[in-house]
Design a protein around this motif. Structure first.
Motif, PDB file in Angstrom:
ATOM      1  N   HIS A  83     -21.562 -21.782  16.411  1.00 18.54           N
ATOM      2  CA  HIS A  83     -20.535 -20.936  16.359  1.00 18.54           C
ATOM      3  C   HIS A  83     -19.399 -20.922  16.853  1.00 18.54           C
ATOM      4  O   HIS A  83     -18.437 -19.965  17.339  1.00 18.54           O
ATOM      5  N   LEU A 131     -23.816  -8.054  21.197  1.00 17.60           N
ATOM      6  CA  LEU A 131     -24.245  -9.302  20.857  1.00 17.60           C
ATOM      7  C   LEU A 131     -25.112  -9.376  22.245  1.00 17.60           C
ATOM      8  O   LEU A 131     -26.066  -9.766  22.046  1.00 17.60           O
ATOM      9  N   LEU A 161     -34.037 -18.026  26.928  1.00 18.15           N
ATOM     10  CA  LEU A 161     -32.809 -17.313  27.164  1.00 18.15           C
ATOM     11  C   LEU A 161     -33.392 -16.868  27.991  1.00 18.15           C
ATOM     12  O   LEU A 161     -34.676 -15.375  27.804  1.00 18.15           O
TER      13      LEU A 161
END
Ligand code: HEC
Length: 110
Positions: free
Chosen positions: A42, A64, A88
């Motif tokens: 990214h 996001l 995550l």
């Protein structure tokens, strides 16, 4: 009377859980640290220069969080991102979203 007391307790626990979660303050600085693995694709600060990799810089934080949560749950399917979000936690997602949304998105010329 006893039933009401029990219900009240349950409601208080539910409220505590709900507000406990919402109370987490996303930390952009922590997000920056966590974003190092994301930069390969990214780009620096989320300003990807490669058309295959979406820009994250300047994107709305809510978007996001939603995108990352959807990759994690499998609602949004992409084998590359599924691997990236697997480990995550909610807090990590909030921090990453806070970081990228605080960056300035740079325009790309075609
Ligand atoms: C190996 C390359 C790679 C890495 C590393 C990577 N991504 Fe991605 N990411 C992609 C690709 C490819 C897509 C587009 C997937 C799609 O079409 O849904 C994407 C899509 C996304 C999107 C959705 C963007 C949008 O506009 O909807 C978000 C958010 C995102 N990545 C965040 C992250 C974060 C945060 C990390 C680091 C934890 C990360 N990515 C690491 C390749 C990568």
């Amino acid at each position: 009377m006893k039933k009401i007391t029990m219900m009240t307790k349950l409601l208080m626990i539910a409220a505590a859980l709900t507000f406990g979660t919402l109370a987490y303050a996303a930390d952009p600085a922590a997000g920056k640290e966590k974003s190092k693995v994301c930069a390969a694709c990214h780009g620096e600060n989320g300003n990807s220069q490669a058309p295959d990799f979406p820009k994250l810089a300047g994107q709305h934080g809510d978007y996001l969080v939603r995108a990352l949560t959807d990759y994690k749950s499998g609602v949004r399917k992409n084998p590359i991102m599924a691997g990236q979000v697997a480990n995550l936690k909610r807090e990590d997602i909030a921090d990453l979203a806070a970081y990228y949304s605080s960056q300035q998105g740079l325009a790309t010329k075609y």
